[in-house]
Design a protein around this motif. Structure first.
Motif, PDB file in Angstrom:
ATOM      1  N   GLU A  64       0.838  -1.194   0.000  1.00 31.52           N
ATOM      2  CA  GLU A  64       0.000   0.000   0.000  1.00 31.52           C
ATOM      3  C   GLU A  64       0.878   1.250   0.000  1.00 31.52           C
ATOM      4  OE1 GLU A  64      -3.180  -2.068   3.032  1.00 31.52           O
ATOM      5  OE2 GLU A  64      -1.298  -1.220   3.697  1.00 31.52           O
ATOM      6  N   GLU A  93       3.513  -2.265  11.881  1.00 36.43           N
ATOM      7  CA  GLU A  93       2.819  -2.550  10.627  1.00 36.43           C
ATOM      8  C   GLU A  93       3.566  -1.943   9.447  1.00 36.43           C
ATOM      9  OE1 GLU A  93      -1.684  -2.159  10.374  1.00 36.43           O
ATOM     10  OE2 GLU A  93      -1.044  -1.029   8.614  1.00 36.43           O
ATOM     11  N   ASP A 117       0.637  -0.375  15.327  1.00 37.04           N
ATOM     12  CA  ASP A 117       0.196   0.197  14.047  1.00 37.04           C
ATOM     13  C   ASP A 117       0.243   1.709  14.286  1.00 37.04           C
ATOM     14  OD1 ASP A 117      -0.924   1.086  11.750  1.00 37.04           O
ATOM     15  OD2 ASP A 117      -2.754  -0.107  11.873  1.00 37.04           O
ATOM     16  N   ASP A 120      -3.177   4.218  11.993  1.00 38.62           N
ATOM     17  CA  ASP A 120      -4.172   3.384  11.314  1.00 38.62           C
ATOM     18  C   ASP A 120      -5.255   4.264  10.697  1.00 38.62           C
ATOM     19  OD1 ASP A 120      -5.319   0.671  10.842  1.00 38.62           O
ATOM     20  OD2 ASP A 120      -6.984   1.621  11.887  1.00 38.62           O
ATOM     21  N   SER A 122      -4.963   5.641   7.677  1.00 33.30           N
ATOM     22  CA  SER A 122      -4.251   6.831   7.181  1.00 33.30           C
ATOM     23  C   SER A 122      -4.825   7.399   5.881  1.00 33.30           C
ATOM     24  CB  SER A 122      -2.759   6.555   7.046  1.00 33.30           C
ATOM     25  OG  SER A 122      -2.559   5.366   6.354  1.00 33.30           O
ATOM     26  N   TYR A 244     -19.812   3.968   9.235  1.00 32.22           N
ATOM     27  CA  TYR A 244     -18.490   3.442   8.887  1.00 32.22           C
ATOM     28  C   TYR A 244     -17.552   4.584   8.546  1.00 32.22           C
ATOM     29  CZ  TYR A 244     -15.002   0.275   6.839  1.00 32.22           C
ATOM     30  OH  TYR A 244     -13.857  -0.434   6.566  1.00 32.22           O
ATOM     31  N   GLY A 246     -14.168   4.088   8.405  1.00 38.44           N
ATOM     32  CA  GLY A 246     -13.025   3.576   7.645  1.00 38.44           C
ATOM     33  C   GLY A 246     -11.738   3.788   8.411  1.00 38.44           C
ATOM     34  N   LEU A 248     -10.501   2.097  11.893  1.00 41.30           N
ATOM     35  CA  LEU A 248     -10.888   1.097  12.893  1.00 41.30           C
ATOM     36  C   LEU A 248     -10.993   1.686  14.300  1.00 41.30           C
ATOM     37  CD1 LEU A 248     -11.251  -1.824  13.994  1.00 41.30           C
ATOM     38  CD2 LEU A 248      -8.768  -2.062  13.874  1.00 41.30           C
ATOM     39  N   TYR A 262     -18.261  -3.786  14.727  1.00 45.64           N
ATOM     40  CA  TYR A 262     -17.385  -3.472  13.603  1.00 45.64           C
ATOM     41  C   TYR A 262     -17.089  -4.792  12.889  1.00 45.64           C
ATOM     42  CZ  TYR A 262     -13.255  -2.351  10.897  1.00 45.64           C
ATOM     43  OH  TYR A 262     -12.373  -2.198   9.861  1.00 45.64           O
ATOM     44  N   LYS A 274      -8.853  -7.896   5.680  1.00 47.46           N
ATOM     45  CA  LYS A 274      -7.801  -6.899   5.475  1.00 47.46           C
ATOM     46  C   LYS A 274      -6.965  -6.658   6.730  1.00 47.46           C
ATOM     47  CE  LYS A 274      -7.191  -2.027   4.394  1.00 47.46           C
ATOM     48  NZ  LYS A 274      -7.823  -0.712   4.260  1.00 47.46           N
ATOM     49  N   LEU A 275      -7.598  -6.792   7.886  1.00 47.21           N
ATOM     50  CA  LEU A 275      -6.936  -6.327   9.108  1.00 47.21           C
ATOM     51  C   LEU A 275      -5.895  -7.313   9.616  1.00 47.21           C
ATOM     52  CD1 LEU A 275      -9.919  -4.686  10.982  1.00 47.21           C
ATOM     53  CD2 LEU A 275      -8.360  -3.703   9.315  1.00 47.21           C
ATOM     54  N   ARG A 276      -4.880  -6.775  10.258  1.00 45.17           N
ATOM     55  CA  ARG A 276      -3.753  -7.586  10.720  1.00 45.17           C
ATOM     56  C   ARG A 276      -4.005  -8.081  12.127  1.00 45.17           C
ATOM     57  NH1 ARG A 276      -3.876  -3.330   7.269  1.00 45.17           N
ATOM     58  NH2 ARG A 276      -2.153  -3.332   5.813  1.00 45.17           N
ATOM     59  N   GLU A 280      -3.621  -4.980  14.761  1.00 45.89           N
ATOM     60  CA  GLU A 280      -4.947  -4.354  14.836  1.00 45.89           C
ATOM     61  C   GLU A 280      -5.932  -5.207  15.637  1.00 45.89           C
ATOM     62  OE1 GLU A 280      -5.069  -4.092  10.608  1.00 45.89           O
ATOM     63  OE2 GLU A 280      -4.620  -1.957  10.562  1.00 45.89           O
TER      64      GLU A 280
HETATM   65  P1  AHM Z   1      -4.582   0.708   7.266  1.00 41.55           P
HETATM   66  O1  AHM Z   1      -3.818   0.010   8.357  1.00 41.55           O
HETATM   67  O2  AHM Z   1      -3.907   0.574   5.922  1.00 41.55           O
HETATM   68  O3  AHM Z   1      -4.902   2.127   7.614  1.00 41.55           O
HETATM   69  O4  AHM Z   1      -5.937  -0.109   7.070  1.00 41.55           O
HETATM   70  C1  AHM Z   1      -6.760  -0.361   8.162  1.00 41.55           C
HETATM   71  C2  AHM Z   1      -8.029   0.387   8.005  1.00 41.55           C
HETATM   72  C3  AHM Z   1      -8.945   0.347   9.175  1.00 41.55           C
HETATM   73  O5  AHM Z   1      -8.682   1.372  10.088  1.00 41.55           O
HETATM   74  C4  AHM Z   1     -10.271   0.555   8.519  1.00 41.55           C
HETATM   75  O6  AHM Z   1     -11.331   0.126   9.301  1.00 41.55           O
HETATM   76  C5  AHM Z   1     -10.129  -0.220   7.250  1.00 41.55           C
HETATM   77  O7  AHM Z   1      -8.743  -0.223   6.954  1.00 41.55           O
HETATM   78  C6  AHM Z   1     -10.860   0.385   6.105  1.00 41.55           C
HETATM   79  O8  AHM Z   1     -10.681  -0.394   4.969  1.00 41.55           O
HETATM   80  P2  AHM Z   1     -11.620  -0.232   3.699  1.00 41.55           P
HETATM   81  O9  AHM Z   1     -11.274   1.076   3.089  1.00 41.55           O
HETATM   82  O10 AHM Z   1     -11.283  -1.401   2.837  1.00 41.55           O
HETATM   83  O11 AHM Z   1     -13.045  -0.276   4.184  1.00 41.55           O
END
Ligand code: AHM
Ligand code: MG
Length: 335
Positions: A64, A93, A117, A120, A122, A244, A246, A248, A262, A274-276, A280
């Motif tokens: 990313e 992370e 992290d 988060d 970002s 939402y 976005g 976390l 959530y 997606k989450l680690r 996270e």
């Molecule tokens: P990041 O660690 O790259 O910031 O990704 C984690 C974040 C979370 O805070 C959030 O809930 C999620 O990714 C949002 O993902 P999406 O845009 O796919 O909904």
């Protein structure tokens, strides 16, 4: 009558005796996270003013784009913890591998490792929406005075000694647990001091908010789709509200105060979500359970999952107990 406000510094000292091992190291560690959080907060607050926002032109280990503030926050946290020689290792992370801190030095008695992290959510920075820092603390499992190894970091979440987050929102808060409930501290920016503002935080057992990226709906497992439809159904106290951010940390924080769930499920393009797990999910799961909530991957308790790699991802369902149990019920129907 005036009520005495307790600062985070006072709280840490007064509660030190409740830690299992009272060498003071964990207190110093939380204190240095507090310090780094203030420095990062100062920079996050200036995000629109200085030329610090935007991609730094680097890609992190997950492929990313890295925002400049991610890099800044990562450096600040690692620097603060390294310089003070307070832990024997850090995994972030934003780093491919863990960083060992004089761990092979036989005089080094530091027994904790930190997983972090640093910033988060970002992708929200450029648009002035809340972001957060998440941290997780373990005792090393290898002997003192020997180099830290991957085994010190790949521990189950149920071994966490402390965990917490900082939310850089309308106000900045530091929320953490050492296994004795969850307490939240709000920063007074005028004097740079965190005050205990949310003692003993608790998830309501039931909630009315669901937080999920519904743009991915079509790719979700059938059980999750059914649960989302259930949330939207006109019946009893439903439909629930969809919220939402976005980010976390911010979604979790709101749901803990108001009651909600959530979700970041697996989907057809991303079999583990997606989450680690380590940066996270485990810390948020520890906080959730300490606040009477629940965290699961859809069928297993997050904190019981055996980690196999540093940047491992897992599906994540976290929040009010009854809501998490409900989505698990839906998921089970298709297994
Ligand atoms: P990041 O660690 O790259 O910031 O990704 C984690 C974040 C979370 O805070 C959030 O809930 C999620 O990714 C949002 O993902 P999406 O845009 O796919 O909904
Ligand atoms: Mg993250």
């Amino acid at each position: 009558m005036s009520i005495k406000k307790q600062t985070l510094g006072e709280f840490i000292i007064e509660n030190q005796a409740s830690f299992k091992y009272t060498s003071g190291e964990l207190s110093r560690l939380i204190n240095s996270i507090r310090l780094a959080a203030k420095v990062v907060n100062h920079e996050v607050n200036k995000a629109g003013l200085v030329d610090i926002i935007g991609a730094a032109g680097e890609t992190n280990v997950q492929g990313e784009d890295q925002q400049k503030l991610d890099v800044y926050a990562n450096e600040k946290f690692i620097h603060t913890l390294t310089n003070r020689n307070i832990v024997c290792g850090i995994a972030s992370e934003e780093e491919d591998d863990f960083v060992a801190i004089n761990s092979q030095d036989e005089n080094n008695q530091n027994k904790y490792v930190v997983l972090i992290d640093p910033l988060d959510g970002s992708s929200n920075i450029d648009v002035n929406v809340s972001v957060g820092t998440i941290f997780s603390i373990y005792r090393r499992v290898t002997p003192l005075g020997t180099p830290v190894t991957i085994d010190d970091f790949l521990q189950k979440g149920n071994q966490q000694v402390a965990a917490g987050y900082v939310v850089y929102g309308t106000s900045t808060m530091l929320v953490y647990t050492t296994g004795h409930g969850v307490n939240g501290f709000t920063l007074n920016p005028a004097i740079g001091t965190f005050y205990l503002s949310h003692p003993d935080m608790q998830f309501p057992e039931d909630g009315k908010i669901y937080s999920v990226n519904e743009g991915n709906y079509i790719h979700f497992p059938q059980g999750v789709k059914d649960y989302i439809k259930y949330c939207q159904m006109e019946e009893g106290d439903r439909p629930y509200t969809s919220r939402y951010i976005g980010s976390l940390v911010s979604d979790f924080h709101r749901n803990m105060i108001k009651g909600g769930i959530y979700m970041y499920p697996k989907h057809s393009k991303n079999s583990n979500g997606k989450l680690r797990l380590l940066y996270e999910c485990n810390p948020m799961a520890f906080l959730a359970e300490q606040a009477n909530g629940k965290a699961s991957n859809g069928h297993t308790r997050i904190m019981d999952i055996e980690p196999t790699e540093l940047h491992q991802r897992v599906p994540f369902f976290c929040g009010s107990k009854n809501m998490v149990e409900k989505v698990e019920e839906f998921i089970k129907k298709y297994e």
